[in-house]
Design a protein around this motif. Structure first.
Motif, PDB file in Angstrom:
ATOM      1  N   PRO A   1       0.811  -1.234   0.000  1.00  0.00           N
ATOM      2  CA  PRO A   1       0.000   0.000   0.000  1.00  0.00           C
ATOM      3  C   PRO A   1       0.834   1.269   0.000  1.00  0.00           C
ATOM      4  CG  PRO A   1      -0.014  -1.015   2.166  1.00  0.00           C
ATOM      5  CD  PRO A   1       0.678  -1.977   1.267  1.00  0.00           C
ATOM      6  N   ILE A   2       2.078   1.197   0.506  1.00  0.00           N
ATOM      7  CA  ILE A   2       2.904   2.400   0.599  1.00  0.00           C
ATOM      8  C   ILE A   2       3.411   2.821  -0.774  1.00  0.00           C
ATOM      9  CG2 ILE A   2       5.010   3.361   1.613  1.00  0.00           C
ATOM     10  CD1 ILE A   2       4.656   1.512   3.966  1.00  0.00           C
ATOM     11  N   LYS A   3       3.732   1.857  -1.625  1.00  0.00           N
ATOM     12  CA  LYS A   3       4.335   2.154  -2.921  1.00  0.00           C
ATOM     13  C   LYS A   3       3.333   2.159  -4.064  1.00  0.00           C
ATOM     14  CE  LYS A   3       8.865   0.253  -1.671  1.00  0.00           C
ATOM     15  NZ  LYS A   3       9.941  -0.705  -2.054  1.00  0.00           N
ATOM     16  N   SER A   4       2.061   1.996  -3.770  1.00  0.00           N
ATOM     17  CA  SER A   4       1.088   1.911  -4.857  1.00  0.00           C
ATOM     18  C   SER A   4       1.008   3.194  -5.678  1.00  0.00           C
ATOM     19  CB  SER A   4      -0.298   1.572  -4.295  1.00  0.00           C
ATOM     20  OG  SER A   4      -0.733   2.592  -3.406  1.00  0.00           O
ATOM     21  N   CYS A   5       1.239   4.342  -5.061  1.00  0.00           N
ATOM     22  CA  CYS A   5       1.160   5.604  -5.789  1.00  0.00           C
ATOM     23  C   CYS A   5       2.346   5.813  -6.716  1.00  0.00           C
ATOM     24  CB  CYS A   5       1.043   6.777  -4.819  1.00  0.00           C
ATOM     25  SG  CYS A   5       2.445   6.964  -3.701  1.00  0.00           S
ATOM     26  N   PHE A   6       3.402   5.009  -6.561  1.00  0.00           N
ATOM     27  CA  PHE A   6       4.587   5.156  -7.395  1.00  0.00           C
ATOM     28  C   PHE A   6       4.596   4.204  -8.579  1.00  0.00           C
ATOM     29  CE2 PHE A   6       6.075   6.544  -3.146  1.00  0.00           C
ATOM     30  CZ  PHE A   6       6.354   7.862  -3.473  1.00  0.00           C
ATOM     31  N   PHE A   7       3.540   3.401  -8.756  1.00  0.00           N
ATOM     32  CA  PHE A   7       3.456   2.575  -9.959  1.00  0.00           C
ATOM     33  C   PHE A   7       3.330   3.485 -11.175  1.00  0.00           C
ATOM     34  CE2 PHE A   7       1.490  -0.764  -7.045  1.00  0.00           C
ATOM     35  CZ  PHE A   7       2.706  -1.416  -6.883  1.00  0.00           C
TER      36      PHE A   7
ATOM     37  N   ASN B   1       5.826  12.209  -0.636  1.00  0.00           N
ATOM     38  CA  ASN B   1       4.578  12.949  -0.824  1.00  0.00           C
ATOM     39  C   ASN B   1       4.354  13.397  -2.272  1.00  0.00           C
ATOM     40  OD1 ASN B   1       4.013  12.798   1.963  1.00  0.00           O
ATOM     41  ND2 ASN B   1       5.260  14.613   2.368  1.00  0.00           N
ATOM     42  N   LEU B   2       5.281  13.068  -3.156  1.00  0.00           N
ATOM     43  CA  LEU B   2       5.132  13.408  -4.562  1.00  0.00           C
ATOM     44  C   LEU B   2       4.668  12.183  -5.344  1.00  0.00           C
ATOM     45  CD1 LEU B   2       8.271  15.617  -5.344  1.00  0.00           C
ATOM     46  CD2 LEU B   2       5.906  16.357  -5.129  1.00  0.00           C
ATOM     47  N   PRO B   3       3.623  12.300  -6.154  1.00  0.00           N
ATOM     48  CA  PRO B   3       3.127  11.150  -6.923  1.00  0.00           C
ATOM     49  C   PRO B   3       3.843  10.961  -8.255  1.00  0.00           C
ATOM     50  CG  PRO B   3       1.651  12.990  -7.230  1.00  0.00           C
ATOM     51  CD  PRO B   3       2.738  13.479  -6.294  1.00  0.00           C
ATOM     52  N   PHE B   4       5.108  11.389  -8.341  1.00  0.00           N
ATOM     53  CA  PHE B   4       5.865  11.243  -9.581  1.00  0.00           C
ATOM     54  C   PHE B   4       7.352  11.281  -9.244  1.00  0.00           C
ATOM     55  CE2 PHE B   4       4.498  15.645  -9.026  1.00  0.00           C
ATOM     56  CZ  PHE B   4       5.718  16.313  -8.952  1.00  0.00           C
ATOM     57  N   PHE B   5       8.167  10.899 -10.230  1.00  0.00           N
ATOM     58  CA  PHE B   5       9.615  10.892 -10.090  1.00  0.00           C
ATOM     59  C   PHE B   5      10.213  12.028 -10.916  1.00  0.00           C
ATOM     60  CE2 PHE B   5       9.175   6.069  -9.522  1.00  0.00           C
ATOM     61  CZ  PHE B   5       8.979   6.217  -8.149  1.00  0.00           C
ATOM     62  N   GLU B   6      11.509  12.221 -10.752  1.00  0.00           N
ATOM     63  CA  GLU B   6      12.196  13.255 -11.519  1.00  0.00           C
ATOM     64  C   GLU B   6      12.181  12.947 -13.011  1.00  0.00           C
ATOM     65  OE1 GLU B   6      16.606  15.436 -11.796  1.00  0.00           O
ATOM     66  OE2 GLU B   6      16.117  14.090 -10.129  1.00  0.00           O
ATOM     67  N   LYS B   7      12.267  11.665 -13.365  1.00  0.00           N
ATOM     68  CA  LYS B   7      12.255  11.312 -14.786  1.00  0.00           C
ATOM     69  C   LYS B   7      10.900  11.624 -15.430  1.00  0.00           C
ATOM     70  CE  LYS B   7      11.059   6.419 -14.159  1.00  0.00           C
ATOM     71  NZ  LYS B   7      11.498   5.020 -14.431  1.00  0.00           N
ATOM     72  N   ASP B   8       9.805  11.602 -14.653  1.00  0.00           N
ATOM     73  CA  ASP B   8       8.510  12.004 -15.197  1.00  0.00           C
ATOM     74  C   ASP B   8       8.509  13.496 -15.541  1.00  0.00           C
ATOM     75  OD1 ASP B   8       7.439   9.407 -14.773  1.00  0.00           O
ATOM     76  OD2 ASP B   8       7.111   9.898 -12.671  1.00  0.00           O
ATOM     77  N   CYS B   9       9.157  14.299 -14.703  1.00  0.00           N
ATOM     78  CA  CYS B   9       9.261  15.733 -14.996  1.00  0.00           C
ATOM     79  C   CYS B   9      10.120  15.967 -16.227  1.00  0.00           C
ATOM     80  CB  CYS B   9       9.849  16.461 -13.789  1.00  0.00           C
ATOM     81  SG  CYS B   9       8.862  16.375 -12.278  1.00  0.00           S
TER      82      CYS B   9
END
Length: 264
Positions: free
Chosen positions: A96-102, A142-150
């Motif tokens: 549940p902790i990493k689900s937002c990072f899929f 707390n961020l729903p994205f990574f640097e590579k997404d930016c």
């Protein structure tokens, strides 16, 4: 269950997967003669067979594939998408902790996009922009994205900035050069929206040099412009003094066979 469109099916299954703490991937899509989706299979992102694509067996890359069978099949019947098969059992643990990072759940909001655009126009490096977002959110978690997404968003935004206005400025410049010297040659390839795909140009000096020094010509695509990310490739020859001379230049939007056929 029935849905009005395939997009509704995808949206519903992503919301369900995020609540149940697993990622989603598209396994199969079949389209009809009209080009619209007729049949699709959506499944767990950890489905499929694990395979090591790294040749160095001493340092294999870890994989998350576990042959998970969780999936849904939807079929278009009478204009509606109906679920024909549903498997909800996973062969792995859910986090549940990493689900937002899929990958399917990562999303750059419009507010963040505006910040990235503003910082990019001010020539602020991406790593500094991302760190500022981390500080604003109170941590990476707390961020729903990574640097590579930016970085992916900024790369696409840079291509769109060179739109109709950018093409117009470039055309005006080429017109001025041709007015000064009729031997200045240009060729531009635009898409359906009027945006620049490819451009080739050669000044009279380069064209004259090619007539004498065309025995050996190099073609290099390793140069990249910082602003638009369009590969820049010069045609370079060698004169009788052993010096490199420019025979022509071009910028392209992609390095595929169709583009190279157009160029050559």
């Amino acid at each position: 269950m029935e849905f009005n469109s395939f997009e509704e099916v995808m949206s519903y299954y992503k919301q369900y997967a995020k609540k149940c703490e697993f990622g989603v991937m598209t396994r199969r899509i079949e389209k009809g003669e009209d080009g619209n989706v007729r049949y699709a299979t959506l499944g767990c992102a950890r489905g499929g067979k694990a395979c090591n694509k790294i040749l160095n067996v001493a340092r294999p890359r870890p994989t998350r594939k576990t042959k998970c069978k969780a999936k849904i099949n939807d079929l278009k019947v009478d204009g509606k998408f109906k679920l024909t098969t549903v498997h909800n059992i996973h062969n792995h643990g859910l986090n549940p902790i990493k689900s937002c990072f899929f990958r399917c759940n990562r999303e750059v909001s419009d507010f963040v996009k505006r910040i990235l655009d503003t910082n990019d126009l001010a020539d602020i490096w991406m790593n500094k922009s991302f760190k500022s977002l981390v500080v604003r959110a109170g941590g990476f978690e707390n961020l729903p994205f990574f640097e590579k997404d930016c970085r992916s968003y900024i790369n696409k935004a840079r291509h769109l900035r060179l739109g109709k206005c950018g093409v117009g400025v470039l055309q005006e410049y080429f017109l001025r050069m041709r007015y000064k010297n009729p031997g200045f040659f240009t060729l531009m390839d635009l898409d359906d929206n009027g945006r620049l795909n490819n451009v080739f140009w050669a000044d009279p000096c380069s064209r004259a040099g090619y007539q004498y020094f065309c025995d050996m010509t190099t073609f290099d695509t390793t140069y990249l412009t910082n602003r638009y990310g369009m590969p820049f490739a010069p045609f370079v020859g060698v004169n009788h003094h052993g010096q490199s001379i420019l025979l022509g230049a071009r910028s392209i939007s992609s390095e595929d066979m169709e583009t190279f056929v157009w160029l050559f």
